[in-house]
Design a protein around this motif. Structure first.
Motif, mmCIF file in Angstrom:
data_model
loop_
_atom_site.group_PDB
_atom_site.id
_atom_site.type_symbol
_atom_site.label_atom_id
_atom_site.label_comp_id
_atom_site.label_asym_id
_atom_site.label_seq_id
_atom_site.Cartn_x
_atom_site.Cartn_y
_atom_site.Cartn_z
ATOM 1 N N ARG A 155 0.809 -1.219 0.000
ATOM 2 C CA ARG A 155 0.000 0.000 0.000
ATOM 3 C C ARG A 155 0.841 1.266 0.000
ATOM 4 O O ARG A 155 0.441 2.271 -0.558
ATOM 5 N N ASP A 156 2.017 1.220 0.613
ATOM 6 C CA ASP A 156 2.851 2.422 0.676
ATOM 7 C C ASP A 156 3.701 2.604 -0.582
ATOM 8 O O ASP A 156 4.409 3.592 -0.704
ATOM 9 N N TYR A 157 3.663 1.662 -1.519
ATOM 10 C CA TYR A 157 4.382 1.695 -2.795
ATOM 11 C C TYR A 157 5.905 1.711 -2.639
ATOM 12 O O TYR A 157 6.622 1.868 -3.610
ATOM 13 N N ASN A 158 6.414 1.585 -1.425
ATOM 14 C CA ASN A 158 7.860 1.590 -1.218
ATOM 15 C C ASN A 158 8.468 0.208 -1.406
ATOM 16 O O ASN A 158 9.629 0.086 -1.755
ATOM 17 N N ARG A 159 7.699 -0.828 -1.161
ATOM 18 C CA ARG A 159 8.199 -2.194 -1.314
ATOM 19 C C ARG A 159 7.425 -2.879 -2.423
ATOM 20 O O ARG A 159 6.201 -2.767 -2.502
ATOM 21 N N PHE A 160 8.137 -3.563 -3.281
ATOM 22 C CA PHE A 160 7.474 -4.293 -4.356
ATOM 23 C C PHE A 160 8.306 -5.506 -4.732
ATOM 24 O O PHE A 160 9.493 -5.605 -4.420
ATOM 25 N N LEU A 161 7.654 -6.430 -5.385
ATOM 26 C CA LEU A 161 8.274 -7.647 -5.870
ATOM 27 C C LEU A 161 7.854 -7.794 -7.324
ATOM 28 O O LEU A 161 6.667 -7.691 -7.641
ATOM 29 N N GLU A 162 8.814 -7.992 -8.212
ATOM 30 C CA GLU A 162 8.504 -8.032 -9.639
ATOM 31 C C GLU A 162 8.818 -9.404 -10.204
ATOM 32 O O GLU A 162 9.907 -9.934 -9.994
ATOM 33 N N TYR A 163 7.850 -9.952 -10.896
ATOM 34 C CA TYR A 163 8.019 -11.216 -11.604
ATOM 35 C C TYR A 163 8.089 -10.897 -13.086
ATOM 36 O O TYR A 163 7.223 -10.214 -13.614
ATOM 37 N N ARG A 164 9.101 -11.400 -13.759
ATOM 38 C CA ARG A 164 9.263 -11.157 -15.191
ATOM 39 C C ARG A 164 9.145 -12.486 -15.921
ATOM 40 O O ARG A 164 9.838 -13.445 -15.590
ATOM 41 N N PHE A 165 8.260 -12.513 -16.895
ATOM 42 C CA PHE A 165 8.027 -13.726 -17.672
ATOM 43 C C PHE A 165 8.576 -13.529 -19.075
ATOM 44 O O PHE A 165 8.227 -12.559 -19.752
ATOM 45 N N ILE A 166 9.392 -14.436 -19.498
ATOM 46 C CA ILE A 166 10.007 -14.392 -20.821
ATOM 47 C C ILE A 166 9.373 -15.495 -21.660
ATOM 48 O O ILE A 166 9.314 -16.652 -21.237
ATOM 49 N N GLY A 167 8.900 -15.126 -22.842
ATOM 50 C CA GLY A 167 8.299 -16.110 -23.738
ATOM 51 C C GLY A 167 6.859 -16.445 -23.387
ATOM 52 O O GLY A 167 6.380 -17.523 -23.706
ATOM 53 N N LEU A 168 6.140 -15.514 -22.787
ATOM 54 C CA LEU A 168 4.759 -15.757 -22.394
ATOM 55 C C LEU A 168 3.827 -15.582 -23.595
ATOM 56 O O LEU A 168 4.010 -14.669 -24.395
ATOM 57 N N PHE A 169 2.855 -16.449 -23.699
ATOM 58 C CA PHE A 169 1.809 -16.343 -24.714
ATOM 59 C C PHE A 169 0.604 -17.137 -24.232
ATOM 60 O O PHE A 169 0.742 -18.026 -23.392
ATOM 61 N N PRO A 170 -0.585 -16.801 -24.686
ATOM 62 C CA PRO A 170 -1.770 -17.530 -24.212
ATOM 63 C C PRO A 170 -1.799 -18.953 -24.759
ATOM 64 O O PRO A 170 -1.596 -19.175 -25.949
ATOM 65 N N ILE A 171 -2.017 -19.896 -23.868
ATOM 66 C CA ILE A 171 -2.110 -21.306 -24.265
ATOM 67 C C ILE A 171 -3.567 -21.724 -24.371
ATOM 68 O O ILE A 171 -3.954 -22.443 -25.277
ATOM 69 N N SER A 172 -4.377 -21.252 -23.421
ATOM 70 C CA SER A 172 -5.796 -21.602 -23.468
ATOM 71 C C SER A 172 -6.619 -20.451 -22.913
ATOM 72 O O SER A 172 -6.161 -19.703 -22.053
ATOM 73 N N LEU A 173 -7.819 -20.323 -23.429
ATOM 74 C CA LEU A 173 -8.778 -19.345 -22.945
ATOM 75 C C LEU A 173 -9.959 -20.136 -22.399
ATOM 76 O O LEU A 173 -10.547 -20.947 -23.101
ATOM 77 N N ASN A 174 -10.274 -19.888 -21.138
ATOM 78 C CA ASN A 174 -11.398 -20.579 -20.533
ATOM 79 C C ASN A 174 -12.711 -20.009 -21.046
ATOM 80 O O ASN A 174 -12.763 -18.910 -21.601
ATOM 81 N N SER A 175 -13.747 -20.731 -20.813
ATOM 82 C CA SER A 175 -15.081 -20.317 -21.255
ATOM 83 C C SER A 175 -15.493 -19.024 -20.599
ATOM 84 O O SER A 175 -15.121 -18.739 -19.467
ATOM 85 N N THR A 176 -16.255 -18.243 -21.316
ATOM 86 C CA THR A 176 -16.812 -17.008 -20.782
ATOM 87 C C THR A 176 -18.292 -17.227 -20.530
ATOM 88 O O THR A 176 -19.039 -17.570 -21.453
ATOM 89 N N ARG A 177 -18.706 -17.058 -19.282
ATOM 90 C CA ARG A 177 -20.095 -17.312 -18.918
ATOM 91 C C ARG A 177 -20.991 -16.161 -19.361
ATOM 92 O O ARG A 177 -20.682 -15.002 -19.162
ATOM 93 N N VAL A 178 -22.105 -16.511 -19.972
ATOM 94 C CA VAL A 178 -23.137 -15.558 -20.359
ATOM 95 C C VAL A 178 -24.433 -16.097 -19.781
ATOM 96 O O VAL A 178 -24.841 -17.212 -20.098
ATOM 97 N N SER A 179 -25.083 -15.320 -18.901
ATOM 98 C CA SER A 179 -26.324 -15.807 -18.298
ATOM 99 C C SER A 179 -27.208 -14.621 -17.919
ATOM 100 O O SER A 179 -26.786 -13.471 -17.911
ATOM 101 N N TYR A 180 -28.454 -14.937 -17.559
ATOM 102 C CA TYR A 180 -29.416 -13.924 -17.146
ATOM 103 C C TYR A 180 -29.353 -13.643 -15.651
ATOM 104 O O TYR A 180 -30.066 -12.832 -15.142
ATOM 105 N N LYS A 181 -28.513 -14.343 -14.940
ATOM 106 C CA LYS A 181 -28.396 -14.139 -13.498
ATOM 107 C C LYS A 181 -27.778 -12.783 -13.225
ATOM 108 O O LYS A 181 -27.015 -12.248 -14.009
ATOM 109 N N GLY A 182 -28.078 -12.213 -12.042
ATOM 110 C CA GLY A 182 -27.569 -10.913 -11.657
ATOM 111 C C GLY A 182 -26.090 -10.903 -11.503
ATOM 112 O O GLY A 182 -25.373 -9.990 -11.660
#
Length: 182
Positions: A155-182
């Protein structure tokens, strides 16, 4: 071992009040730079996803990120010592990173990921009157993001941890729910 002694709660409170929060993070995608009009960025632009959205907004719409864990693969060896089976580590394996995204009202986050996968698959652009369809997967250097970062900060923005991914690309896309529910 000495007997446990009672301690006041004030001794333990600083330990629990100083734990890292997991809800403050930022995801930044850096797609490969285009060398031609056939590159990923140009393809996304033609599909309605501009560079500014990818660089600034796509990461903000990430609602959940599961960073990869790791495990050591091992092998059992027998016969080195009479009656013993020894186990040795030989490889460190990483699990997949998972991202969940909010879908904005313009569906840009969904379009970004769908069209990135479409670009990787190299779908045919045959005429609509033909019933043939083919695809040719592109070369990895054309579609891999070599500098995707997940920055987890406090929250104070003074401490952080960074993860760097090399060679990232989407492998799968999960289903997107479409419904009439609230």
């Amino acid at each position: 071992m000495p007997a446990p002694r009672p301690r006041p709660i004030s001794e333990y409170l600083p330990r629990f009040q100083n734990v890292a929060q997991s809800s403050h993070y930022l995801v930044k995608f850096a797609l490969p730079s285009d060398q031609s009009s056939d590159g990923l960025r140009s393809f996304l632009r033609r599909k309605g996803v501009n560079d500014r959205f990818v660089g600034e907004d796509a990461g903000l719409l990430c609602s959940d990120a599961v960073l990869p864990g790791s495990a050591l693969a091992s092998i059992n060896t027998t016969g080195d010592y009479q009656g013993l089976i020894e186990r040795f580590a030989h490889t460190r394996n990483f699990t997949q990173v998972n991202f969940e995204f909010y879908v904005d009202t313009d569906y840009k986050s969904l379009k970004f990921l769908e069209h990135w996968v479409e670009y990787i698959a190299g779908a045919s652009t045959a005429d609509a009157s033909s019933d043939t369809y083919h695809f040719r997967i592109r070369y990895p250097k054309e579609y891999k993001s070599n500098d995707t970062r997940v920055v987890k900060f406090e929250r104070d923005y003074n401490r952080f941890l960074e993860y760097r991914f090399i060679g990232l690309f989407p492998i799968s896309l999960n289903s997107t729910r479409v419904s009439y529910k609230g």
